[in-house]
Scaffold this active site. Structure first.
Site, PDB file in Angstrom:
ATOM      1  N   TYR A  59      42.674  56.193  34.449  1.00 42.07           N
ATOM      2  CA  TYR A  59      41.441  56.745  35.014  1.00 42.07           C
ATOM      3  C   TYR A  59      40.432  57.033  33.905  1.00 42.07           C
ATOM      4  O   TYR A  59      39.227  56.746  34.043  1.00 42.07           O
ATOM      5  CB  TYR A  59      41.763  58.029  35.782  1.00 42.07           C
ATOM      6  N   SER A  94      32.698  61.003  35.118  1.00 39.84           N
ATOM      7  CA  SER A  94      33.685  62.084  35.106  1.00 39.84           C
ATOM      8  C   SER A  94      33.802  62.626  33.696  1.00 39.84           C
ATOM      9  O   SER A  94      33.500  61.925  32.717  1.00 39.84           O
ATOM     10  CB  SER A  94      35.045  61.566  35.577  1.00 39.84           C
TER      11      SER A  94
END
Length: 436
Positions: A333, A320
Protein backbone atom coordinates in the site's frame (compact mmCIF):
# COMPACT_ATOMS: atom_id res chain seq x y z
CA UNK A 1 -16.26 130.82 -29.21
CA UNK A 2 -14.10 128.65 -31.45
CA UNK A 3 -12.65 127.00 -28.38
CA UNK A 4 -16.12 126.19 -27.10
CA UNK A 5 -17.11 124.63 -30.43
CA UNK A 6 -13.91 122.53 -30.52
CA UNK A 7 -14.41 121.41 -26.92
CA UNK A 8 -18.03 120.49 -27.66
CA UNK A 9 -17.11 118.52 -30.80
CA UNK A 10 -14.27 116.68 -29.03
CA UNK A 11 -16.50 115.83 -26.08
CA UNK A 12 -19.20 114.56 -28.39
CA UNK A 13 -16.72 112.40 -30.31
CA UNK A 14 -15.20 110.99 -27.10
CA UNK A 15 -18.60 110.18 -25.65
CA UNK A 16 -19.62 108.52 -28.91
CA UNK A 17 -16.41 106.47 -29.12
CA UNK A 18 -16.57 105.40 -25.46
CA UNK A 19 -20.22 104.50 -25.79
CA UNK A 20 -19.54 102.40 -28.88
CA UNK A 21 -16.67 100.62 -27.18
CA UNK A 22 -18.72 99.93 -24.07
CA UNK A 23 -21.65 98.65 -26.10
CA UNK A 24 -19.29 96.43 -28.14
CA UNK A 25 -17.65 94.98 -25.05
CA UNK A 26 -20.98 94.39 -23.33
CA UNK A 27 -22.41 92.75 -26.44
CA UNK A 28 -19.38 90.48 -26.80
CA UNK A 29 -19.48 89.49 -23.13
CA UNK A 30 -23.19 88.85 -23.37
CA UNK A 31 -22.75 86.61 -26.38
CA UNK A 32 -19.89 84.63 -24.80
CA UNK A 33 -21.04 84.47 -21.19
CA UNK A 34 -24.78 84.56 -21.69
CA UNK A 35 -25.29 80.76 -22.04
CA UNK A 36 -23.02 80.08 -19.07
CA UNK A 37 -24.80 82.62 -16.90
CA UNK A 38 -28.12 81.22 -17.96
CA UNK A 39 -26.85 77.75 -17.09
CA UNK A 40 -25.79 78.85 -13.61
CA UNK A 41 -29.08 80.58 -13.04
CA UNK A 42 -31.02 77.50 -14.11
CA UNK A 43 -28.98 75.28 -11.81
CA UNK A 44 -29.25 77.71 -8.88
CA UNK A 45 -33.00 78.24 -9.27
CA UNK A 46 -34.89 76.69 -6.34
CA UNK A 47 -37.93 74.52 -7.06
CA UNK A 48 -41.20 76.48 -6.89
CA UNK A 49 -43.43 76.21 -3.88
CA UNK A 50 -46.49 74.03 -4.16
CA UNK A 51 -49.88 75.69 -4.17
CA UNK A 52 -51.48 76.06 -0.76
CA UNK A 53 -53.24 72.91 0.39
CA UNK A 54 -51.43 70.62 -2.08
CA UNK A 55 -49.53 67.70 -0.52
CA UNK A 56 -46.03 66.74 -1.61
CA UNK A 57 -46.35 64.27 -4.48
CA UNK A 58 -50.14 64.63 -4.52
CA UNK A 59 -50.65 66.72 -7.68
CA UNK A 60 -49.89 65.49 -11.17
CA UNK A 61 -49.44 67.60 -14.26
CA UNK A 62 -51.79 67.56 -17.22
CA UNK A 63 -49.77 64.84 -18.99
CA UNK A 64 -50.00 62.41 -16.06
CA UNK A 65 -46.24 62.55 -15.29
CA UNK A 66 -44.43 63.10 -12.01
CA UNK A 67 -41.23 65.04 -11.39
CA UNK A 68 -38.58 63.27 -9.30
CA UNK A 69 -36.39 64.90 -6.72
CA UNK A 70 -32.85 64.16 -7.87
CA UNK A 71 -31.40 64.11 -4.37
CA UNK A 72 -34.06 62.28 -2.38
CA UNK A 73 -35.67 60.18 -5.09
CA UNK A 74 -39.13 61.14 -3.83
CA UNK A 75 -41.89 62.22 -6.26
CA UNK A 76 -42.69 65.95 -6.36
CA UNK A 77 -45.77 67.21 -8.20
CA UNK A 78 -45.14 69.26 -11.35
CA UNK A 79 -47.69 72.08 -11.33
CA UNK A 80 -48.64 74.87 -13.74
CA UNK A 81 -46.59 77.23 -11.59
CA UNK A 82 -43.60 74.92 -11.92
CA UNK A 83 -43.93 74.91 -15.68
CA UNK A 84 -44.09 78.68 -15.76
CA UNK A 85 -40.77 78.83 -13.93
CA UNK A 86 -39.18 76.46 -16.46
CA UNK A 87 -40.76 77.27 -19.83
CA UNK A 88 -37.60 76.48 -21.75
CA UNK A 89 -37.38 72.96 -20.31
CA UNK A 90 -41.01 72.20 -21.10
CA UNK A 91 -40.54 73.41 -24.65
CA UNK A 92 -37.80 70.80 -24.99
CA UNK A 93 -40.19 67.91 -24.51
CA UNK A 94 -40.50 66.06 -27.78
CA UNK A 95 -43.15 63.76 -29.11
CA UNK A 96 -42.35 60.53 -30.86
CA UNK A 97 -42.77 62.31 -34.19
CA UNK A 98 -40.18 64.98 -33.46
CA UNK A 99 -36.71 64.45 -34.91
CA UNK A 100 -33.91 63.67 -32.51
CA UNK A 101 -31.87 66.73 -31.45
CA UNK A 102 -28.62 67.36 -33.24
CA UNK A 103 -26.58 67.03 -30.07
CA UNK A 104 -27.66 63.43 -29.41
CA UNK A 105 -24.58 61.47 -28.49
CA UNK A 106 -24.03 57.73 -28.38
CA UNK A 107 -22.11 56.17 -25.53
CA UNK A 108 -21.70 52.83 -23.86
CA UNK A 109 -22.66 51.93 -20.30
CA UNK A 110 -21.30 48.83 -18.69
CA UNK A 111 -23.74 46.87 -16.53
CA UNK A 112 -22.20 44.31 -14.23
CA UNK A 113 -24.30 41.36 -13.20
CA UNK A 114 -22.73 39.40 -10.32
CA UNK A 115 -24.97 36.43 -10.66
CA UNK A 116 -23.72 35.76 -14.21
CA UNK A 117 -20.02 36.36 -13.33
CA UNK A 118 -19.64 38.33 -16.50
CA UNK A 119 -20.26 41.74 -18.06
CA UNK A 120 -22.95 42.89 -20.39
CA UNK A 121 -22.92 46.17 -22.23
CA UNK A 122 -25.76 48.35 -23.41
CA UNK A 123 -25.75 51.58 -25.39
CA UNK A 124 -26.23 54.84 -23.57
CA UNK A 125 -27.68 57.99 -25.10
CA UNK A 126 -26.80 61.42 -23.76
CA UNK A 127 -29.44 64.11 -24.26
CA UNK A 128 -28.58 67.76 -23.60
CA UNK A 129 -31.12 70.05 -21.97
CA UNK A 130 -33.00 67.28 -20.23
CA UNK A 131 -34.92 66.03 -23.28
CA UNK A 132 -35.76 62.34 -23.03
CA UNK A 133 -34.21 60.08 -25.68
CA UNK A 134 -36.26 57.59 -27.62
CA UNK A 135 -35.87 54.12 -26.15
CA UNK A 136 -37.26 50.74 -27.08
CA UNK A 137 -40.29 49.55 -25.14
CA UNK A 138 -39.51 47.24 -22.24
CA UNK A 139 -40.35 43.63 -22.57
CA UNK A 140 -42.99 42.18 -20.22
CA UNK A 141 -41.46 41.53 -16.81
CA UNK A 142 -38.21 43.34 -17.64
CA UNK A 143 -36.99 45.18 -14.57
CA UNK A 144 -35.67 48.71 -14.66
CA UNK A 145 -32.06 49.00 -13.53
CA UNK A 146 -30.86 51.86 -11.37
CA UNK A 147 -27.49 53.38 -12.07
CA UNK A 148 -25.21 53.87 -9.13
CA UNK A 149 -23.24 56.97 -10.19
CA UNK A 150 -24.17 60.52 -9.17
CA UNK A 151 -26.13 62.39 -11.77
CA UNK A 152 -27.15 59.22 -13.61
CA UNK A 153 -30.82 58.35 -13.74
CA UNK A 154 -32.78 55.33 -14.88
CA UNK A 155 -36.39 55.43 -15.93
CA UNK A 156 -38.47 53.07 -13.80
CA UNK A 157 -41.45 51.44 -15.45
CA UNK A 158 -44.41 50.79 -13.17
CA UNK A 159 -45.52 47.87 -15.31
CA UNK A 160 -45.93 46.76 -18.89
CA UNK A 161 -47.84 49.46 -20.77
CA UNK A 162 -47.68 51.91 -17.84
CA UNK A 163 -46.32 55.41 -18.63
CA UNK A 164 -42.71 55.86 -17.56
CA UNK A 165 -42.28 58.14 -14.59
CA UNK A 166 -40.76 61.52 -15.57
CA UNK A 167 -37.93 62.76 -13.36
CA UNK A 168 -37.22 66.45 -12.77
CA UNK A 169 -35.31 67.53 -15.92
CA UNK A 170 -31.59 67.93 -15.38
CA UNK A 171 -28.92 69.57 -17.44
CA UNK A 172 -27.69 66.25 -18.81
CA UNK A 173 -29.63 63.02 -18.57
CA UNK A 174 -28.12 59.58 -19.13
CA UNK A 175 -30.69 57.07 -20.28
CA UNK A 176 -29.63 53.44 -20.16
CA UNK A 177 -30.97 51.52 -23.14
CA UNK A 178 -32.09 48.12 -21.89
CA UNK A 179 -31.56 45.31 -24.31
CA UNK A 180 -34.67 43.12 -24.46
CA UNK A 181 -34.10 39.50 -23.69
CA UNK A 182 -34.38 37.05 -26.53
CA UNK A 183 -33.56 33.41 -27.18
CA UNK A 184 -30.31 34.59 -28.77
CA UNK A 185 -29.18 36.44 -25.61
CA UNK A 186 -26.16 34.85 -23.88
CA UNK A 187 -27.21 32.42 -21.16
CA UNK A 188 -25.92 32.46 -17.60
CA UNK A 189 -22.58 30.68 -16.99
CA UNK A 190 -22.89 26.91 -16.84
CA UNK A 191 -22.98 25.23 -13.45
CA UNK A 192 -19.59 23.92 -12.35
CA UNK A 193 -19.09 20.19 -12.77
CA UNK A 194 -17.01 17.80 -10.69
CA UNK A 195 -16.17 14.14 -11.16
CA UNK A 196 -15.55 12.03 -8.05
CA UNK A 197 -14.27 8.50 -8.51
CA UNK A 198 -14.79 5.85 -5.84
CA UNK A 199 -17.97 7.69 -4.88
CA UNK A 200 -19.94 4.69 -3.63
CA UNK A 201 -18.79 5.02 0.01
CA UNK A 202 -16.40 6.62 2.48
CA UNK A 203 -14.40 9.68 1.47
CA UNK A 204 -15.74 9.58 -2.10
CA UNK A 205 -19.40 9.71 -1.10
CA UNK A 206 -18.75 12.42 1.50
CA UNK A 207 -16.84 14.49 -1.06
CA UNK A 208 -19.68 14.21 -3.59
CA UNK A 209 -22.13 15.50 -0.98
CA UNK A 210 -19.81 18.32 0.06
CA UNK A 211 -19.19 19.51 -3.50
CA UNK A 212 -22.91 19.35 -4.30
CA UNK A 213 -23.55 21.56 -1.27
CA UNK A 214 -21.10 24.05 -2.78
CA UNK A 215 -23.13 24.21 -5.98
CA UNK A 216 -21.31 21.67 -8.15
CA UNK A 217 -23.07 19.20 -10.38
CA UNK A 218 -21.31 16.02 -9.31
CA UNK A 219 -20.71 13.01 -11.54
CA UNK A 220 -20.53 10.09 -9.11
CA UNK A 221 -18.37 7.32 -10.56
CA UNK A 222 -17.94 3.89 -8.95
CA UNK A 223 -18.37 0.19 -9.70
CA UNK A 224 -21.44 -0.42 -7.53
CA UNK A 225 -24.40 0.87 -9.52
CA UNK A 226 -26.98 0.76 -6.74
CA UNK A 227 -24.89 2.92 -4.43
CA UNK A 228 -23.88 5.62 -6.90
CA UNK A 229 -27.43 5.81 -8.23
CA UNK A 230 -28.78 6.36 -4.72
CA UNK A 231 -26.11 8.98 -4.01
CA UNK A 232 -26.73 10.81 -7.28
CA UNK A 233 -30.46 10.88 -6.59
CA UNK A 234 -29.77 12.26 -3.10
CA UNK A 235 -27.56 15.16 -4.26
CA UNK A 236 -29.02 15.82 -7.70
CA UNK A 237 -25.95 14.49 -9.49
CA UNK A 238 -25.23 11.97 -12.23
CA UNK A 239 -24.40 8.32 -11.58
CA UNK A 240 -21.86 6.49 -13.75
CA UNK A 241 -20.79 2.88 -13.30
CA UNK A 242 -17.04 3.02 -13.83
CA UNK A 243 -14.07 0.78 -13.11
CA UNK A 244 -11.01 3.04 -13.22
CA UNK A 245 -8.74 0.11 -14.07
CA UNK A 246 -10.63 -0.47 -17.35
CA UNK A 247 -9.75 1.79 -20.28
CA UNK A 248 -13.12 1.16 -21.93
CA UNK A 249 -15.00 2.07 -18.76
CA UNK A 250 -12.95 5.26 -18.34
CA UNK A 251 -13.56 6.19 -22.00
CA UNK A 252 -17.31 5.91 -21.41
CA UNK A 253 -16.96 8.21 -18.38
CA UNK A 254 -15.11 10.79 -20.46
CA UNK A 255 -17.77 10.65 -23.17
CA UNK A 256 -20.49 11.33 -20.61
CA UNK A 257 -18.59 14.24 -19.05
CA UNK A 258 -18.18 15.97 -22.40
CA UNK A 259 -15.93 18.85 -23.42
CA UNK A 260 -15.74 20.76 -20.15
CA UNK A 261 -14.93 19.79 -16.56
CA UNK A 262 -14.01 21.95 -13.58
CA UNK A 263 -12.86 19.50 -10.90
CA UNK A 264 -11.61 15.91 -10.90
CA UNK A 265 -11.24 14.13 -7.57
CA UNK A 266 -9.29 10.91 -8.05
CA UNK A 267 -10.49 9.16 -4.93
CA UNK A 268 -10.74 5.54 -6.14
CA UNK A 269 -8.10 3.46 -4.41
CA UNK A 270 -7.65 0.98 -1.62
CA UNK A 271 -5.43 -1.25 0.46
CA UNK A 272 -5.45 -5.04 0.24
CA UNK A 273 -3.73 -7.16 2.86
CA UNK A 274 -1.10 -6.37 5.47
CA UNK A 275 1.37 -9.18 5.00
CA UNK A 276 5.10 -8.46 5.28
CA UNK A 277 7.11 -8.34 2.08
CA UNK A 278 8.45 -11.86 2.70
CA UNK A 279 4.89 -13.19 2.60
CA UNK A 280 3.36 -10.73 0.15
CA UNK A 281 0.62 -11.74 -2.28
CA UNK A 282 1.53 -10.64 -5.81
CA UNK A 283 -2.11 -10.27 -6.87
CA UNK A 284 -2.85 -7.97 -3.92
CA UNK A 285 0.15 -5.78 -4.73
CA UNK A 286 -0.83 -5.73 -8.39
CA UNK A 287 -4.41 -4.73 -7.54
CA UNK A 288 -3.19 -1.91 -5.28
CA UNK A 289 -0.92 -0.54 -8.00
CA UNK A 290 -3.64 -0.84 -10.63
CA UNK A 291 -6.27 1.09 -8.70
CA UNK A 292 -4.07 3.66 -6.93
CA UNK A 293 -1.71 4.49 -9.80
CA UNK A 294 -2.84 3.10 -13.17
CA UNK A 295 -6.50 3.93 -12.56
CA UNK A 296 -5.61 7.44 -11.45
CA UNK A 297 -3.50 7.91 -14.57
CA UNK A 298 -6.20 6.63 -16.93
CA UNK A 299 -8.96 8.85 -15.53
CA UNK A 300 -6.70 11.90 -15.51
CA UNK A 301 -5.53 11.25 -19.08
CA UNK A 302 -9.09 10.88 -20.34
CA UNK A 303 -10.50 13.98 -18.62
CA UNK A 304 -7.53 16.33 -18.91
CA UNK A 305 -8.70 17.96 -22.19
CA UNK A 306 -12.02 18.88 -20.55
CA UNK A 307 -10.21 20.26 -17.49
CA UNK A 308 -7.98 22.45 -19.69
CA UNK A 309 -11.03 23.62 -21.65
CA UNK A 310 -12.66 24.94 -18.46
CA UNK A 311 -9.90 27.52 -18.14
CA UNK A 312 -9.47 26.83 -14.43
CA UNK A 313 -9.49 23.07 -13.88
CA UNK A 314 -8.40 21.22 -10.74
CA UNK A 315 -7.05 17.70 -10.39
CA UNK A 316 -7.10 16.54 -6.78
CA UNK A 317 -5.61 13.14 -6.02
CA UNK A 318 -6.42 11.42 -2.74
CA UNK A 319 -3.16 10.00 -1.47
CA UNK A 320 -2.20 8.92 2.06
CA UNK A 321 0.32 9.50 4.79
CA UNK A 322 1.43 6.00 3.78
CA UNK A 323 2.79 7.70 0.66
CA UNK A 324 5.24 9.65 2.83
CA UNK A 325 6.64 7.02 5.19
CA UNK A 326 7.05 3.24 5.35
CA UNK A 327 5.66 0.99 8.07
CA UNK A 328 5.66 -2.74 8.75
CA UNK A 329 2.95 -4.69 6.97
CA UNK A 330 2.19 -1.82 4.61
CA UNK A 331 4.78 -2.36 1.89
CA UNK A 332 2.37 -2.81 -1.01
CA UNK A 333 0.00 0.00 0.00
CA UNK A 334 2.84 2.41 0.85
CA UNK A 335 4.48 1.70 -2.51
CA UNK A 336 1.21 2.38 -4.34
CA UNK A 337 0.52 5.61 -2.47
CA UNK A 338 4.08 6.77 -3.02
CA UNK A 339 3.23 6.25 -6.69
CA UNK A 340 0.17 8.48 -6.28
CA UNK A 341 2.34 11.21 -4.81
CA UNK A 342 4.94 11.00 -7.59
CA UNK A 343 2.31 11.02 -10.35
CA UNK A 344 0.81 14.14 -8.75
CA UNK A 345 4.16 15.93 -8.62
CA UNK A 346 5.02 14.91 -12.17
CA UNK A 347 1.68 16.06 -13.53
CA UNK A 348 2.07 19.44 -11.85
CA UNK A 349 5.42 19.92 -13.55
CA UNK A 350 4.07 18.83 -16.93
CA UNK A 351 1.06 21.16 -16.73
CA UNK A 352 3.00 24.20 -15.53
CA UNK A 353 1.81 26.31 -18.49
CA UNK A 354 -1.79 25.07 -18.54
CA UNK A 355 -4.84 26.44 -16.63
CA UNK A 356 -5.05 23.36 -14.41
CA UNK A 357 -4.06 23.07 -10.76
CA UNK A 358 -2.79 19.75 -9.43
CA UNK A 359 -3.23 18.99 -5.73
CA UNK A 360 -2.94 16.05 -3.35
CA UNK A 361 -4.50 15.42 0.03
CA UNK A 362 -2.80 12.86 2.27
CA UNK A 363 -5.08 11.67 5.09
CA UNK A 364 -3.81 9.77 8.09
CA UNK A 365 -6.10 7.68 10.29
CA UNK A 366 -9.63 7.95 8.88
CA UNK A 367 -12.34 5.69 10.24
CA UNK A 368 -14.82 4.77 7.51
CA UNK A 369 -17.25 1.90 7.12
CA UNK A 370 -15.23 -0.09 4.60
CA UNK A 371 -11.54 0.81 4.26
CA UNK A 372 -10.10 -1.46 6.94
CA UNK A 373 -12.84 -4.04 6.43
CA UNK A 374 -11.83 -4.42 2.78
CA UNK A 375 -8.14 -4.42 3.67
CA UNK A 376 -8.57 -7.33 6.05
CA UNK A 377 -10.85 -9.24 3.70
CA UNK A 378 -13.98 -8.76 5.81
CA UNK A 379 -12.38 -9.53 9.16
CA UNK A 380 -14.25 -7.04 11.35
CA UNK A 381 -12.19 -7.77 14.49
CA UNK A 382 -8.96 -6.83 12.72
CA UNK A 383 -10.61 -3.80 11.18
CA UNK A 384 -11.81 -2.51 14.56
CA UNK A 385 -8.40 -3.06 16.15
CA UNK A 386 -6.90 -0.36 13.89
CA UNK A 387 -8.94 2.32 15.69
CA UNK A 388 -9.02 0.75 19.15
CA UNK A 389 -8.63 3.31 21.92
CA UNK A 390 -8.55 6.32 19.56
CA UNK A 391 -11.21 8.71 20.82
CA UNK A 392 -11.58 10.78 17.67
CA UNK A 393 -10.09 9.50 14.45
CA UNK A 394 -10.81 11.50 11.31
CA UNK A 395 -14.11 10.89 9.55
CA UNK A 396 -14.87 10.85 5.84
CA UNK A 397 -16.64 14.20 6.27
CA UNK A 398 -13.48 15.75 7.75
CA UNK A 399 -11.49 14.83 4.66
CA UNK A 400 -14.29 15.84 2.29
CA UNK A 401 -14.42 19.26 3.92
CA UNK A 402 -10.68 19.72 3.34
CA UNK A 403 -10.99 18.56 -0.29
CA UNK A 404 -13.79 21.03 -0.94
CA UNK A 405 -11.71 23.83 0.55
CA UNK A 406 -8.73 22.93 -1.66
CA UNK A 407 -10.62 22.87 -4.95
CA UNK A 408 -12.56 26.07 -4.24
CA UNK A 409 -9.51 28.30 -3.71
CA UNK A 410 -9.02 31.12 -6.25
CA UNK A 411 -7.73 29.91 -9.61
CA UNK A 412 -4.22 31.24 -8.96
CA UNK A 413 -3.89 29.39 -5.63
CA UNK A 414 -2.57 25.81 -5.78
CA UNK A 415 -2.53 23.69 -2.62
CA UNK A 416 0.27 21.34 -3.65
CA UNK A 417 -0.32 18.90 -0.82
CA UNK A 418 -2.25 18.81 2.42
CA UNK A 419 -1.45 16.25 5.13
CA UNK A 420 -4.41 15.78 7.47
CA UNK A 421 -4.36 13.64 10.61
CA UNK A 422 -6.41 13.36 13.79
CA UNK A 423 -4.93 15.12 16.81
CA UNK A 424 -4.29 11.71 18.40
CA UNK A 425 -1.96 10.65 15.56
CA UNK A 426 1.39 12.40 15.86
CA UNK A 427 3.00 10.13 13.27
CA UNK A 428 2.24 6.96 11.39
CA UNK A 429 3.50 4.83 14.28
CA UNK A 430 2.68 7.13 17.21
CA UNK A 431 -1.02 7.17 18.10
CA UNK A 432 -2.54 8.09 21.45
CA UNK A 433 -4.81 5.27 22.58
CA UNK A 434 -6.79 4.95 25.77
CA UNK A 435 -7.33 1.23 26.40
CA UNK A 436 -9.23 -0.32 29.32
Amino acid sequence: MVWSMVRSMVGSMVRSMVGSMVRSVVWSMTRSLGPALGLVLRLARLPPLLPAGAERGGARDQEGHEAHDAAEGEPVAATAQDRQHRPDQHRERRTDDDPEPADLHQGRAVRRERDGQGEQTGPVRRVAGGAAAERPARQPGEAAEQSGGPGEHEEAALGHGTPVCQRRPTLTTMVRMSEPTSPESPAAPARRTAVVTGASSGIGAATARSLAAEGFHVVCAARRADRVEALAAEIGGTAVVCDVTSEQSVAALAELVGDRLDVLVNNAGGAFGSAPVAEADSDEWRRMYEVNVIGLMQVTRALLPALVASGAGVVLNVGSTAGRIAYEGGGGYAAAKHGTQVVTETLRLELWDQPVRVCEIAPGMVKTDEFSLVRFDGDREKAEAVYAGVAEPLTAEDVADAITWMVTRPAHVNIDELVIRPRAQAAQHKVHRVLD
